[in-house]
Every structure is written in C-alpha cells, then in structure tokens.
Write a protein that holds these residues in place. Structure first.
Motif, PDB file in Angstrom:
ATOM      1  N   THR A  10       0.822  -1.214   0.000  1.00  0.00           N
ATOM      2  CA  THR A  10       0.000   0.000   0.000  1.00  0.00           C
ATOM      3  C   THR A  10       0.854   1.261   0.000  1.00  0.00           C
ATOM      4  N   ARG A  11       2.104   1.116   0.357  1.00  0.00           N
ATOM      5  CA  ARG A  11       3.068   2.223   0.476  1.00  0.00           C
ATOM      6  C   ARG A  11       2.758   3.138   1.668  1.00  0.00           C
ATOM      7  N   THR A  12       1.701   2.830   2.427  1.00  0.00           N
ATOM      8  CA  THR A  12       1.345   3.707   3.552  1.00  0.00           C
ATOM      9  C   THR A  12       2.326   3.557   4.714  1.00  0.00           C
ATOM     10  N   GLY A  13       3.101   2.491   4.742  1.00  0.00           N
ATOM     11  CA  GLY A  13       4.058   2.291   5.813  1.00  0.00           C
ATOM     12  C   GLY A  13       5.450   2.761   5.490  1.00  0.00           C
ATOM     13  N   ASP A  14       5.625   3.377   4.348  1.00  0.00           N
ATOM     14  CA  ASP A  14       6.951   3.833   3.947  1.00  0.00           C
ATOM     15  C   ASP A  14       7.503   4.913   4.865  1.00  0.00           C
ATOM     16  N   ASP A  15       6.636   5.557   5.632  1.00  0.00           N
ATOM     17  CA  ASP A  15       7.083   6.614   6.542  1.00  0.00           C
ATOM     18  C   ASP A  15       7.435   6.072   7.930  1.00  0.00           C
ATOM     19  N   GLY A  16       7.432   4.737   8.085  1.00  0.00           N
ATOM     20  CA  GLY A  16       7.781   4.145   9.386  1.00  0.00           C
ATOM     21  C   GLY A  16       6.588   3.959  10.297  1.00  0.00           C
ATOM     22  N   SER A  17       5.389   4.129   9.754  1.00  0.00           N
ATOM     23  CA  SER A  17       4.181   3.908  10.554  1.00  0.00           C
ATOM     24  C   SER A  17       3.428   2.723   9.973  1.00  0.00           C
ATOM     25  N   THR A  18       2.491   2.210  10.757  1.00  0.00           N
ATOM     26  CA  THR A  18       1.648   1.112  10.290  1.00  0.00           C
ATOM     27  C   THR A  18       0.239   1.304  10.832  1.00  0.00           C
ATOM     28  N   GLY A  19      -0.716   0.745  10.142  1.00  0.00           N
ATOM     29  CA  GLY A  19      -2.103   0.898  10.548  1.00  0.00           C
ATOM     30  C   GLY A  19      -2.543  -0.210  11.482  1.00  0.00           C
ATOM     31  N   LEU A  20      -3.312   0.151  12.482  1.00  0.00           N
ATOM     32  CA  LEU A  20      -3.922  -0.823  13.380  1.00  0.00           C
ATOM     33  C   LEU A  20      -5.313  -1.159  12.856  1.00  0.00           C
ATOM     34  N   GLY A  21      -5.897  -2.184  13.420  1.00  0.00           N
ATOM     35  CA  GLY A  21      -7.209  -2.646  12.983  1.00  0.00           C
ATOM     36  C   GLY A  21      -8.320  -1.640  13.197  1.00  0.00           C
ATOM     37  N   ASP A  22      -8.111  -0.690  14.083  1.00  0.00           N
ATOM     38  CA  ASP A  22      -9.137   0.334  14.325  1.00  0.00           C
ATOM     39  C   ASP A  22      -8.958   1.552  13.432  1.00  0.00           C
ATOM     40  N   GLY A  23      -7.978   1.488  12.507  1.00  0.00           N
ATOM     41  CA  GLY A  23      -7.737   2.598  11.585  1.00  0.00           C
ATOM     42  C   GLY A  23      -6.685   3.576  12.045  1.00  0.00           C
ATOM     43  N   SER A  24      -6.289   3.522  13.313  1.00  0.00           N
ATOM     44  CA  SER A  24      -5.251   4.437  13.790  1.00  0.00           C
ATOM     45  C   SER A  24      -3.891   3.997  13.260  1.00  0.00           C
ATOM     46  N   ARG A  25      -2.934   4.892  13.309  1.00  0.00           N
ATOM     47  CA  ARG A  25      -1.579   4.601  12.845  1.00  0.00           C
ATOM     48  C   ARG A  25      -0.615   4.769  14.013  1.00  0.00           C
ATOM     49  N   VAL A  26       0.371   3.894  14.070  1.00  0.00           N
ATOM     50  CA  VAL A  26       1.402   3.950  15.105  1.00  0.00           C
ATOM     51  C   VAL A  26       2.759   3.710  14.449  1.00  0.00           C
ATOM     52  N   LYS A  27       3.808   4.082  15.171  1.00  0.00           N
ATOM     53  CA  LYS A  27       5.159   3.816  14.677  1.00  0.00           C
ATOM     54  C   LYS A  27       5.386   2.311  14.635  1.00  0.00           C
ATOM     55  N   LYS A  28       6.134   1.868  13.652  1.00  0.00           N
ATOM     56  CA  LYS A  28       6.455   0.446  13.538  1.00  0.00           C
ATOM     57  C   LYS A  28       7.336  -0.031  14.689  1.00  0.00           C
ATOM     58  N   THR A  29       7.921   0.902  15.416  1.00  0.00           N
ATOM     59  CA  THR A  29       8.756   0.562  16.562  1.00  0.00           C
ATOM     60  C   THR A  29       7.993   0.597  17.885  1.00  0.00           C
TER      61      THR A  29
END
Length: 183
Positions: A10-29
């Motif tokens: 999806t390329r949405t995680g290229d900034d170091g974030s990832t999506g959670l199941g509730d739609g929010s985004r958090v850092k991959k770390t």
C-alpha cells in the motif's frame, strides 16, 4: 468475513508507521507492534514445527494454538479488543497436564535440543517468552487484556513440555545441562 487482501503493498508504511485494525496509525517501533510481531513470529515457527514428524495427536493442538495466536494478534491490533479468555488459558493447562503426566520427572535443567522437532519447539518456546515480555511491557503503558499475558505464559510452558514429548517420540533423551562443564 471482512474483505480479502487484493493488493499486498500500500506504500502507507513507507514513513515508518503502520495501521492498526481500528484505523489508527502507530510507529512500527511501538511496543504494540513489537508484541504483534513477536506473536506473528511465534505463529510462524509453530508452522515450521508442524512440518516435522510429530505425534499425530499434537497436530490439532498446535493448529488450534495457531488460530488462537492469530486471534491474539488481532486483539493486539485493535486496542480494547478482547479475543483471548481464561478459558483458553485453562485449555492450555489441561493439555500441559495431560502431556506432562507421562514424562519422567525433571531433576536437572535441560538444554534446548534433542531431535530436530524438539529443537524447533524450543525455538518457539523462546519466541513465546519474548512475545509475553512485549505484551507485559505493552500492559505497563496501555490497558491490555490480562488473559493475553497469561495465555502466552502457559503456552511457553506447554511448548517446553511438547519439546520433551517430541524427544520421547523421536527416541531421544533430553539434553541435560551440566553446570560449569567447561571451567
């Protein structure tokens, strides 16, 4: 069933974030993602264990555990979601007691090893402990389901016993630890 993945990237995680199941985004770390990743790794290595020659009665037990680990990962991916209950913890305890009753009592610590399947099971046990540590750490900073940490704790114990069962099945003995062997 929700929608299927038709596009893997999806390329949405290229900034170091990832999506959670509730739609929010958090850092991959984040600790939540560390916990999800460790649970995923555990599930994967149990999949590797299942391709080994193991007693047939362990297949449904380990496959059920894989499904529960997927549920557990889903629970972690949606803050506030509850997917693991103490009923599942009790089921692990029952399986653990049943498998352990036919094993010789341990008087010494054992080293990971023996048969290839048992060694793989010990790897899964170690990964399970790491997943548990991440879930506990997550619970120190966010509200989590207490049954989840209990489930992983019991699962690591069960995987230890399964490793011993696998050595018996393979006609191997546990590898006993010799303290100070190379002093």
């Amino acid at each position: 069933m929700g929608h299927r993945l038709s596009k893997i990237y999806t390329r949405t995680g290229d900034d170091g974030s990832t999506g959670l199941g509730d739609g929010s985004r958090v850092k991959k770390t984040s600790e939540r993602i560390e916990a999800i990743g460790a649970v995923d790794e555990l599930n994967s290595v149990i999949g590797v264990l299942l391709v080994h020659e193991i007693p047939p009665e362990l297949h449904p037990l380990l496959t059920d555990i894989q499904h529960e680990l997927f549920d557990l990962g889903g629970e972690l991916s949606i803050p506030g979601q509850i997917a693991i209950s103490d009923n599942q913890v009790q089921r692990l305890e029952t399986a653990l007691d049943g498998l352990n009753e036919n094993l010789p009592p341990l008087k010494e610590f054992i080293l990971p090893g023996g048969s290839e399947a048992a060694a793989t099971c010990h790897v899964s046990r170690a990964i399970c402990r790491r997943a548990e540590r991440h879930v506990v750490r997550l619970g120190e900073i966010e509200t989590t389901n207490p049954s989840t940490a209990r489930y992983l704790n019991r699962l690591s114990d069960l995987l230890f016993v399964i490793a011993r069962v696998l050595n018996v099945h393979a006609g191997r003995t546990d590898v006993l630890w010799t303290p100070g062997k190379n002093r």
